[in-house]
Design an enzyme around this catalytic site. Structure first.
Site, mmCIF file in Angstrom:
data_model
loop_
_atom_site.group_PDB
_atom_site.id
_atom_site.type_symbol
_atom_site.label_atom_id
_atom_site.label_comp_id
_atom_site.label_asym_id
_atom_site.label_seq_id
_atom_site.Cartn_x
_atom_site.Cartn_y
_atom_site.Cartn_z
ATOM 1 N N CYS A 85 0.862 -1.437 -0.149
ATOM 2 C CA CYS A 85 0.061 0.245 0.084
ATOM 3 C C CYS A 85 0.926 1.243 0.215
ATOM 4 O O CYS A 85 0.391 2.248 0.274
ATOM 5 C CB CYS A 85 -0.859 -0.038 0.906
ATOM 6 N N HIS A 94 -3.914 6.452 3.552
ATOM 7 C CA HIS A 94 -4.085 5.962 2.496
ATOM 8 C C HIS A 94 -5.149 5.015 3.202
ATOM 9 O O HIS A 94 -6.096 5.426 4.113
ATOM 10 C CB HIS A 94 -3.023 4.276 3.138
ATOM 11 N N ASN A 131 -9.811 -0.934 0.050
ATOM 12 C CA ASN A 131 -8.608 0.402 -0.068
ATOM 13 C C ASN A 131 -8.397 -0.755 -1.125
ATOM 14 O O ASN A 131 -8.240 -2.136 -1.525
ATOM 15 C CB ASN A 131 -7.493 -1.160 1.025
#
Ligand code: ACO
Length: 347
Positions: free
Chosen positions: A134, A274, A304
């Site tokens: 990520c 994020h 996500n």
């Protein structure tokens, strides 16, 4: 509420003391792409033991996008790239380098960046992938910046793209509700009248590699009938520990990047963390002393999307006018590795 106004204080570029005077690295355009198919929490209620109420209250996610069966990471990355290139008036021939950040490459090799290069017809460009989960988009931005600052290249395409639906265990309610597919892209160039990417902090802790991984598919555990039966080719995560580490790492990275630029959090017009969990985002915002209206959130729509997460959010923030030229933007990332990072950008 309106975000805080920029004061007239001169912004310090921490690169300057390292001899980078006279050359900046700016993000001159951005683009993103998400697949058409929407998977809602209500859809998931039909396949795993979960509820819209649990997913929404524990994560903030309401829906996510799923790539079509023949649609791969390279396709989504190329579509996001074309949108960024169109906005910036960039032709494929102008691209010197393509960097793709992903944990879901089309295949282990060749690099997805090479497949994107082919789809764009950007045959002058060198191309490679990076893998920082990520955190990949900030890692890729920082790598791209080095090539711009060192006068090696003039125009670089950075992409964060993922088809996480291909590595999610759709029978595991602990993870399958969290992730989605998509891509975001940015063009890096030197621009005379802006500081651009002021600083990027990156970090990693391999001691905690086991918190979030996919054990199968590499040389430790090549694909066999046994490894498939043991579900080794799916993403695994220890959610609670990952959560705690995410909050601490993003705060540390944010504070370090602000310290380097001699900026207070109140000077930042748009914070893009994020997009993993609303509760992580709120904890980070609160501990940094940021106001909720400074923080950009779109995880309710996409879940996500790993390396694509802040890239998609950045494009949306620009498209919707949430970020204006001259604004100070703080990107914050965290992911498997463990890895983390923060970047301060003068837009
Ligand atoms: N639906 C219903 N119940 C569920 C679900 C679900 N989808 N998932 C878990 N539960 C249950 C658990 O089984 C547990 O039940 P129990 O108490 O009977 O054992 C209960 O809910 C609580 O589970 P926890 O795991 O403690 O829930 P938590 O509040 O920690 O939330 C979550 C879990 C959302 C995964 C959270 O820990 C999280 O967001 N972690 C961080 C994820 C992250 O940041 N990842 C970033 C990197 S991703 C990358 O790099 C690819």
């Amino acid at each position: 509420m309106t975000p805080p106004a920029t004061s007239s204080k001169v912004i310090k570029n921490p690169r300057a003391k390292h001899g980078f005077r006279g050359r900046t690295c700016s993000i001159t355009s951005v683009g993103s792409y998400v697949p058409e198919k929407i998977l809602t929490n209500a859809d998931l209620e039909k396949t795993v033991d979960t509820s819209d109420e649990w997913i929404t209250s524990r994560t903030g996610i309401r829906q996510r996008r799923l790539a079509a069966p023949g649609e791969f990471t390279s396709h989504m990355g190329a579509k996001a790239a074309l949108r960024a290139m169109k906005k910036g008036g960039i032709t494929p021939e102008q691209l010197d380098l393509i960097i793709v950040a992903t944990i879901t490459p089309d295949m282990p090799f060749p690099a997805t960046a090479c497949l994107v290069q082919q789809q764009l017809g950007a045959y002058r460009a060198a191309a490679f992938d990076i893998e920082a989960a990520c955190s990949g988009f900030i890692y890729a931005l920082e790598i791209g910046q080095q090539f711009i600052m060192s006068h090696t290249y003039d125009t670089i395409l950075v992409i964060g793209a993922e088809k996480l639906s291909s590595i999610v265990d759709w029978t595991d309610r602990n993870t399958c509700v969290l992730f989605g597919d998509g891509a975001g892209a940015a063009i890096l160039q030197s621009r005379a009248n802006a500081h651009g990417l002021l600083t990027a902090c990156m970090g990693a802790d391999g001691n905690k590699a086991g918190l979030l991984d996919m054990p199968g598919g590499g040389c430790r555990c090549p694909a066999t009938a046994e490894s498939v039966a043991a579900r080794q080719h799916f993403l695994r995560m220890e959610g609670k520990e990952t959560f705690k580490n995410a909050v601490n790492a993003m705060i540390t990275a944010a504070q370090e990047s602000l310290r380097r630029c001699e900026l207070d959090i109140s000077r930042i017009q748009c914070i893009i963390p994020h997009q993993a969990n609303q509760r992580i985002i709120e904890a980070v915002g609160e501990r940094l002393g940021a106001k909720p209206e400074q923080v950009f959130v779109n995880l309710d729509k996409y879940g996500n999307t790993s390396a694509a997460s802040v890239a998609i959010a950045l494009d949306e923030a620009v498209q919707t006018g949430r970020i204006q030229r001259g604004d100070l933007v703080l990107l914050l990332v965290f992911g498997a590795g463990l890895t983390w990072g923060a970047a301060v950008i003068e837009w």
